[in-house]
Scaffold this active site. Structure first.
Site, PDB file in Angstrom:
ATOM      1  N   ASP A 118       2.244   0.104  -0.389  1.00 24.49           N
ATOM      2  CA  ASP A 118       2.693   1.396  -0.803  1.00 24.49           C
ATOM      3  C   ASP A 118       3.480   2.295   0.206  1.00 24.49           C
ATOM      4  O   ASP A 118       4.607   2.966  -0.119  1.00 24.49           O
ATOM      5  CB  ASP A 118       1.492   2.159  -1.384  1.00 24.49           C
ATOM      6  N   LYS A 148      -8.347   0.309  -4.646  1.00 21.23           N
ATOM      7  CA  LYS A 148      -7.565   0.193  -3.255  1.00 21.23           C
ATOM      8  C   LYS A 148      -8.456   0.079  -2.097  1.00 21.23           C
ATOM      9  O   LYS A 148      -8.123  -0.464  -1.144  1.00 21.23           O
ATOM     10  CB  LYS A 148      -6.491   1.147  -3.134  1.00 21.23           C
TER      11      LYS A 148
END
Ligand code: ATR
Length: 290
Positions: free
Chosen positions: A107, A71
């Site tokens: 997210d 990420k």
């Protein structure tokens, strides 16, 4: 669905990707919305992140998700980055732009939308955040970004909590995040807090584990979200409920991070009824004997 010359391909890069629920989210969305799109998992090793992003672009992959451990590693290979994702320093969604991809962190927008659908307010609230790992760090940014009045960041290692608090306060130009050791809750003003559980403690199969076992802690909570979704009800959630608080798991966050990515890739809005349908499929998929 008939795969043909016009089928758009989206996918997930990560390591491992074998247990991901994302294909269920995206392939169901494509089917129900009548889009000619498939979503596939791609196992990518740490050293291959640059090649994967460039290769995806060369193959005209129409949207990518990025999961652990890539990420942050994808960021140098992006054309553009969304300001919140840049502050957080983690990206989980890549959207095609001329010459490459723009990175987003759905997210956190996913957690925020999941909380919104449950009627949980962030703005103006005082929050307790448990943990100072990658997930909690992102949540700390999101809470401040969304107007939380104060965030008490409680972690086993105070040093790590302090590092995250300093980083968030600096990036957001505020002094809203306060680092504390886990026992720090004993010093907090006696009122009700929003509480987010951001550690991996209590994750299946260690489902009876909990970061703070003292019932008096839970008296401070009126609404809680555990980022864990397996088991569906963690010990943390049970303790919150026993103290009279509302408690939610992380499955809706997972659902909405996917939905927001899908919306960004296809420039559409996913209706609540379809979101609910996919949520039911995900619940089935994550069910464990408890
Ligand atoms: P992620 O990046 O997925 O959020 P991580 O970086 O491994 O996960 O962080 C895990 C978090 O869980 C940390 O806050 C960790 O506390 P420390 O910083 O003190 O290590 C917390 N954690 C893990 N096991 C724990 C335990 N048994 N008790 C309390 N906290 C724990």
């Amino acid at each position: 669905m008939q795969i043909n010359g016009k089928t758009k391909t989206c996918g997930l890069i990560g390591c491992p990707v074998e247990h991901t629920l994302s294909p269920i989210i995206h392939n169901t969305l494509a089917e129900r919305m009548g889009h000619n799109l498939v979503y596939l998992p791609f196992h990518v090793e740490r050293d291959d992140v640059e090649a994967a992003v460039k290769g995806a672009n060369a193959l005209s992959i129409a949207g990518m998700n990025v999961t652990v451990p890539h990420k942050s590693a994808v960021i140098p290979f992006l054309k553009e980055i969304d300001p919140l994702a840049e502050k957080i320093g983690a990206v989980n969604t890549l959207v095609p732009v001329p010459g490459g991809y723009k990175g987003y962190n759905t997210d956190m927008t996913g957690l925020q939308r999941a909380m919104e659908t449950e009627g949980i307010t962030i703005e103006g609230r005082e929050a307790i955040l448990l943990g100072a790992g990658g997930a909690s760090r992102a949540v700390a940014f999101m809470l401040v970004y969304k107007g939380a009045k104060r965030v008490y960041l409680l972690n086993r290692s105070l040093q790590k909590a302090q590092a995250v608090a300093d980083e968030v306060n600096k990036a957001m130009e505020c002094e809203k995040v306060a680092a504390m050791p886990l026992e720090g809750y004993k010093e907090l003003p006696k009122q009700k807090y929003l509480c987010i559980q951001g550690t991996s403690v209590g994750l299946y199969p260690n489902s009876r584990d909990v970061v703070i076992d003292d019932r008096s802690f839970y008296e401070l909570v009126d609404v809680a979200v555990d980022l864990i979704y397996k088991p569906a009800k963690t010990r943390f959630m049970e303790l919150c409920e026993e103290a009279g608080a509302k408690a939610y798991n992380g499955l809706k966050m997972l659902l909405y991070q996917g939905i927001i990515a899908y919306e960004l890739w296809n420039d559409v809005h996913v209706e609540d009824a379809l979101a609910d349908e996919i949520y039911e499929l995900m619940k089935e998929e994550t069910k464990v004997e408890e």
